[in-house]
Scaffold this motif. Structure first.
Motif, PDB file in Angstrom:
ATOM      1  N   ASP A 161      -6.882  13.159  -2.072  1.00 44.86           N
ATOM      2  CA  ASP A 161      -8.372  13.646  -1.878  1.00 44.86           C
ATOM      3  C   ASP A 161      -9.177  12.554  -1.734  1.00 44.86           C
ATOM      4  OD1 ASP A 161     -10.844  14.610  -2.195  1.00 44.86           O
ATOM      5  OD2 ASP A 161     -10.100  16.169  -3.486  1.00 44.86           O
ATOM      6  N   CYS A 162      -9.316  12.110  -0.601  1.00 44.19           N
ATOM      7  CA  CYS A 162     -10.074  10.884  -0.153  1.00 44.19           C
ATOM      8  C   CYS A 162     -11.483  10.998  -0.966  1.00 44.19           C
ATOM      9  CB  CYS A 162     -10.226  10.649   1.343  1.00 44.19           C
ATOM     10  SG  CYS A 162      -8.874  10.267   2.062  1.00 44.19           S
ATOM     11  N   VAL A 214       0.869  -1.189  -0.073  1.00 41.65           N
ATOM     12  CA  VAL A 214      -0.005   0.093   0.036  1.00 41.65           C
ATOM     13  C   VAL A 214       0.879   1.199  -0.029  1.00 41.65           C
ATOM     14  CG1 VAL A 214      -1.890  -1.069   1.382  1.00 41.65           C
ATOM     15  CG2 VAL A 214      -0.020  -0.088   2.513  1.00 41.65           C
ATOM     16  N   PRO A 215       0.350   2.260  -0.224  1.00 39.45           N
ATOM     17  CA  PRO A 215       1.215   3.436  -0.372  1.00 39.45           C
ATOM     18  C   PRO A 215       1.752   3.704   1.098  1.00 39.45           C
ATOM     19  CG  PRO A 215      -0.803   3.961  -1.706  1.00 39.45           C
ATOM     20  CD  PRO A 215      -0.868   2.499  -1.020  1.00 39.45           C
ATOM     21  N   ALA A 216       2.814   4.317   1.121  1.00 37.60           N
ATOM     22  CA  ALA A 216       3.501   4.588   2.505  1.00 37.60           C
ATOM     23  C   ALA A 216       3.033   5.497   3.334  1.00 37.60           C
ATOM     24  CB  ALA A 216       4.968   4.958   2.361  1.00 37.60           C
ATOM     25  N   ASP A 217       2.042   6.455   2.459  1.00 35.19           N
ATOM     26  CA  ASP A 217       1.481   7.520   3.481  1.00 35.19           C
ATOM     27  C   ASP A 217       0.028   7.123   3.706  1.00 35.19           C
ATOM     28  OD1 ASP A 217       0.683   7.914   1.089  1.00 35.19           O
ATOM     29  OD2 ASP A 217       0.990  10.046   1.033  1.00 35.19           O
ATOM     30  N   GLY A 218      -0.410   5.995   3.149  1.00 31.63           N
ATOM     31  CA  GLY A 218      -1.812   5.527   3.248  1.00 31.63           C
ATOM     32  C   GLY A 218      -2.652   6.611   2.485  1.00 31.63           C
ATOM     33  N   MET A 219      -3.581   7.188   2.953  1.00 33.12           N
ATOM     34  CA  MET A 219      -4.354   7.990   2.150  1.00 33.12           C
ATOM     35  C   MET A 219      -3.950   9.585   2.749  1.00 33.12           C
ATOM     36  SD  MET A 219      -6.183   6.533  -0.318  1.00 33.12           S
ATOM     37  CE  MET A 219      -7.404   8.225  -0.489  1.00 33.12           C
ATOM     38  N   GLN A 261     -14.912   8.678  -5.399  1.00 32.15           N
ATOM     39  CA  GLN A 261     -15.634   8.553  -6.288  1.00 32.15           C
ATOM     40  C   GLN A 261     -15.275   7.792  -7.668  1.00 32.15           C
ATOM     41  OE1 GLN A 261     -15.596  12.866  -7.309  1.00 32.15           O
ATOM     42  NE2 GLN A 261     -17.255  13.482  -5.567  1.00 32.15           N
ATOM     43  N   VAL A 262     -14.093   7.557  -7.827  1.00 27.53           N
ATOM     44  CA  VAL A 262     -13.392   6.663  -8.635  1.00 27.53           C
ATOM     45  C   VAL A 262     -13.603   5.351  -8.251  1.00 27.53           C
ATOM     46  CG1 VAL A 262     -11.122   6.026  -9.561  1.00 27.53           C
ATOM     47  CG2 VAL A 262     -11.699   8.535  -9.401  1.00 27.53           C
ATOM     48  N   LEU A 263     -13.604   4.966  -7.140  1.00 28.89           N
ATOM     49  CA  LEU A 263     -13.821   3.448  -6.801  1.00 28.89           C
ATOM     50  C   LEU A 263     -15.233   3.345  -6.724  1.00 28.89           C
ATOM     51  CD1 LEU A 263     -11.511   3.229  -3.739  1.00 28.89           C
ATOM     52  CD2 LEU A 263     -11.081   2.301  -5.952  1.00 28.89           C
ATOM     53  N   ALA A 264     -16.119   4.089  -6.504  1.00 27.48           N
ATOM     54  CA  ALA A 264     -17.357   3.732  -6.654  1.00 27.48           C
ATOM     55  C   ALA A 264     -17.685   3.735  -7.979  1.00 27.48           C
ATOM     56  CB  ALA A 264     -18.224   5.207  -6.239  1.00 27.48           C
ATOM     57  N   ARG A 265     -17.364   4.486  -9.169  1.00 26.50           N
ATOM     58  CA  ARG A 265     -17.651   4.281 -10.500  1.00 26.50           C
ATOM     59  C   ARG A 265     -17.085   2.743 -10.838  1.00 26.50           C
ATOM     60  NH1 ARG A 265     -20.721   6.651 -12.643  1.00 26.50           N
ATOM     61  NH2 ARG A 265     -19.743   8.533 -12.789  1.00 26.50           N
ATOM     62  N   ILE A 266     -15.979   2.532 -10.473  1.00 25.64           N
ATOM     63  CA  ILE A 266     -15.250   1.130 -11.125  1.00 25.64           C
ATOM     64  C   ILE A 266     -15.992  -0.045 -10.172  1.00 25.64           C
ATOM     65  CG2 ILE A 266     -12.961  -0.260 -10.887  1.00 25.64           C
ATOM     66  CD1 ILE A 266     -11.817   2.710 -10.997  1.00 25.64           C
TER      67      ILE A 266
END
Length: 135
Positions: free
Chosen positions: A14-15, A5-10, A20-25
């Motif tokens: 811009d969560c 996972v990215p080292a800085d998490g989120m 929104q992107v994850l909701a579409r996908i």
């Protein structure tokens, strides 16, 4: 199992936009549509026939959303009657590996999930309660 996972998490991302992107996908229809048009452009009616259970309105909304996000391209051919095709953009093609993996995983584990649901529902029925999604 180790997961990278990215080292800085989120942090610093811009969560809301990521969500929104994850909701579409993650829309159930989006995955099926992307899987169906991965190899060649398809017409609306071909997609509707292939994606069993989707209404014409929902397919239209989903295709518009995927187009808005730059994942598919809509091409209108000015013939009689008009001919419209949908195909993945380069950005959409970059998404195919994880989407196909997700769809394949779902297909391969349908029986396991059905068995788990049945066991859960039987256990819940014995308690006499209703699950939140049963109203």
């Amino acid at each position: 199992m180790d997961v990278t996972v990215p080292a800085d998490g989120m942090q610093g991302h811009d969560c809301q936009k990521v969500s929104q992107v994850l909701a579409r996908i993650g829309e159930k229809w989006s995955v099926l549509i992307i899987m169906f048009i991965v190899n060649k452009p398809r017409r609306f009616t071909e997609i509707k026939r292939a994606v069993n259970g989707i209404s014409q309105r929902m397919l239209t909304l989903c295709l518009r959303g995927l187009e808005r996000d730059g994942l598919i391209k809509r091409t209108v051919y000015q013939v009689m009657p008009p001919h419209v095709e949908y195909e993945l953009t380069p950005l959409g093609h970059s998404l195919t590996q994880p989407v196909i993996a997700l769809g394949t995983w779902a297909i391969e584990h349908l029986a396991d999930i059905d068995a788990a649901r049945s066991a859960f529902d039987a256990q819940d029925d014995n308690k006499g309660g209703k699950t939140p999604w049963q109203g």
